[in-house]
Structure formats: C-alpha cells, structure tokens
Design a protein around this motif. Structure first.
Motif, mmCIF file in Angstrom:
data_model
loop_
_atom_site.group_PDB
_atom_site.id
_atom_site.type_symbol
_atom_site.label_atom_id
_atom_site.label_comp_id
_atom_site.label_asym_id
_atom_site.label_seq_id
_atom_site.Cartn_x
_atom_site.Cartn_y
_atom_site.Cartn_z
ATOM 1 N N GLN A 43 -40.502 -64.944 61.867
ATOM 2 C CA GLN A 43 -40.564 -63.726 62.665
ATOM 3 C C GLN A 43 -41.077 -64.036 64.076
ATOM 4 O O GLN A 43 -40.530 -63.540 65.068
ATOM 5 C CB GLN A 43 -41.478 -62.687 61.984
ATOM 6 N N ILE A 44 -42.103 -64.856 64.178
ATOM 7 C CA ILE A 44 -42.634 -65.242 65.490
ATOM 8 C C ILE A 44 -41.585 -66.042 66.262
ATOM 9 O O ILE A 44 -41.402 -65.846 67.470
ATOM 10 C CB ILE A 44 -43.938 -66.042 65.329
ATOM 11 N N PHE A 45 -40.875 -66.928 65.580
ATOM 12 C CA PHE A 45 -39.828 -67.722 66.217
ATOM 13 C C PHE A 45 -38.717 -66.827 66.761
ATOM 14 O O PHE A 45 -38.248 -67.012 67.891
ATOM 15 C CB PHE A 45 -39.274 -68.729 65.201
ATOM 16 N N LYS A 46 -38.313 -65.826 65.981
ATOM 17 C CA LYS A 46 -37.271 -64.901 66.430
ATOM 18 C C LYS A 46 -37.728 -64.103 67.648
ATOM 19 O O LYS A 46 -36.960 -63.882 68.591
ATOM 20 C CB LYS A 46 -36.883 -63.949 65.300
ATOM 21 N N GLU A 47 -38.985 -63.665 67.650
ATOM 22 C CA GLU A 47 -39.517 -62.929 68.792
ATOM 23 C C GLU A 47 -39.557 -63.809 70.043
ATOM 24 O O GLU A 47 -39.248 -63.354 71.150
ATOM 25 C CB GLU A 47 -40.910 -62.391 68.475
ATOM 26 N N ALA A 48 -39.920 -65.077 69.871
ATOM 27 C CA ALA A 48 -39.946 -66.003 70.999
ATOM 28 C C ALA A 48 -38.537 -66.219 71.551
ATOM 29 O O ALA A 48 -38.339 -66.258 72.774
ATOM 30 C CB ALA A 48 -40.557 -67.335 70.580
ATOM 31 N N LEU A 49 -37.552 -66.354 70.680
ATOM 32 C CA LEU A 49 -36.169 -66.522 71.133
ATOM 33 C C LEU A 49 -35.664 -65.279 71.865
ATOM 34 O O LEU A 49 -34.955 -65.389 72.875
ATOM 35 C CB LEU A 49 -35.251 -66.839 69.954
ATOM 36 N N THR A 50 -36.029 -64.107 71.369
ATOM 37 C CA THR A 50 -35.622 -62.867 72.025
ATOM 38 C C THR A 50 -36.234 -62.778 73.417
ATOM 39 O O THR A 50 -35.561 -62.402 74.382
ATOM 40 C CB THR A 50 -36.037 -61.651 71.177
ATOM 41 N N THR A 51 -37.504 -63.143 73.546
ATOM 42 C CA THR A 51 -38.175 -63.126 74.842
ATOM 43 C C THR A 51 -37.505 -64.107 75.800
ATOM 44 O O THR A 51 -37.260 -63.783 76.965
ATOM 45 C CB THR A 51 -39.661 -63.476 74.683
ATOM 46 N N GLN A 52 -37.191 -65.299 75.323
ATOM 47 C CA GLN A 52 -36.507 -66.283 76.154
ATOM 48 C C GLN A 52 -35.138 -65.786 76.585
ATOM 49 O O GLN A 52 -34.722 -65.988 77.731
ATOM 50 C CB GLN A 52 -36.367 -67.614 75.417
ATOM 51 N N GLN A 53 -34.426 -65.136 75.683
ATOM 52 C CA GLN A 53 -33.108 -64.608 76.013
ATOM 53 C C GLN A 53 -33.222 -63.574 77.129
ATOM 54 O O GLN A 53 -32.427 -63.584 78.075
ATOM 55 C CB GLN A 53 -32.460 -63.976 74.793
ATOM 56 N N GLN A 54 -34.199 -62.697 77.040
ATOM 57 C CA GLN A 54 -34.384 -61.676 78.072
ATOM 58 C C GLN A 54 -34.730 -62.310 79.408
ATOM 59 O O GLN A 54 -34.220 -61.886 80.458
ATOM 60 C CB GLN A 54 -35.471 -60.694 77.641
ATOM 61 N N GLN A 55 -35.580 -63.332 79.398
ATOM 62 C CA GLN A 55 -35.956 -63.999 80.637
ATOM 63 C C GLN A 55 -34.768 -64.718 81.269
ATOM 64 O O GLN A 55 -34.572 -64.655 82.485
ATOM 65 C CB GLN A 55 -37.102 -64.976 80.381
ATOM 66 N N VAL A 56 -33.980 -65.401 80.458
ATOM 67 C CA VAL A 56 -32.816 -66.120 80.988
ATOM 68 C C VAL A 56 -31.786 -65.128 81.522
ATOM 69 O O VAL A 56 -31.187 -65.353 82.577
ATOM 70 C CB VAL A 56 -32.210 -67.040 79.910
#
Length: 67
Positions: free
Chosen positions: A27-40
């Motif tokens: 769950q933490i990994f998915k949240e981190a990927l979502t945050t990275q996607q938004q930043q990119v």
C-alpha cells in the motif's frame, strides 16, 4: 500430538502477520508510485507549456528589425 497442533497454529499466525506486513508495504509502495506519477505529470506539463509573450507595455511587444 498437542505440540504439533501448537506448532501449526504458531506457524499460521506467523504467516498471517507476514502477509499483513506485506500488504502494508504494498500500500505504501502504491502511494509512493502515485505521488511520483503526479509529480512527473506536473513536470511534463510545465515543460511543454509554450512561453507567454508580452502583449502590452513597452518591453517584448516590438521587434527592432534594424538591430
């Protein structure tokens, strides 16, 4: 026989705890990927935006063709 049942129950509890920990990590990994996607996405949108040219005032609205 009683110790075999206790060992089986103990192992089942250990496996259940490991599964819960793994789910929390995912769950933490998915949240981190979502945050990275938004930043990119935000970075790519800002990089592809065309610069705004001045349309009023005395700077940047006229071209000196004699220079």
């Amino acid at each position: 026989m009683d110790s075999a049942v206790n060992n089986t129950v103990s192992q089942a509890l250990v496996m259940q705890q490991a599964q819960v920990a793994q789910q929390a990590q995912m769950q933490i990994f998915k949240e981190a990927l979502t945050t990275q996607q938004q930043q990119v996405t935000a970075l790519m949108e800002s990089a592809s935006a065309e610069p705004q040219l001045a349309d009023q005032g005395h700077l940047g609205t006229q071209i000196n063709t004699y220079a």
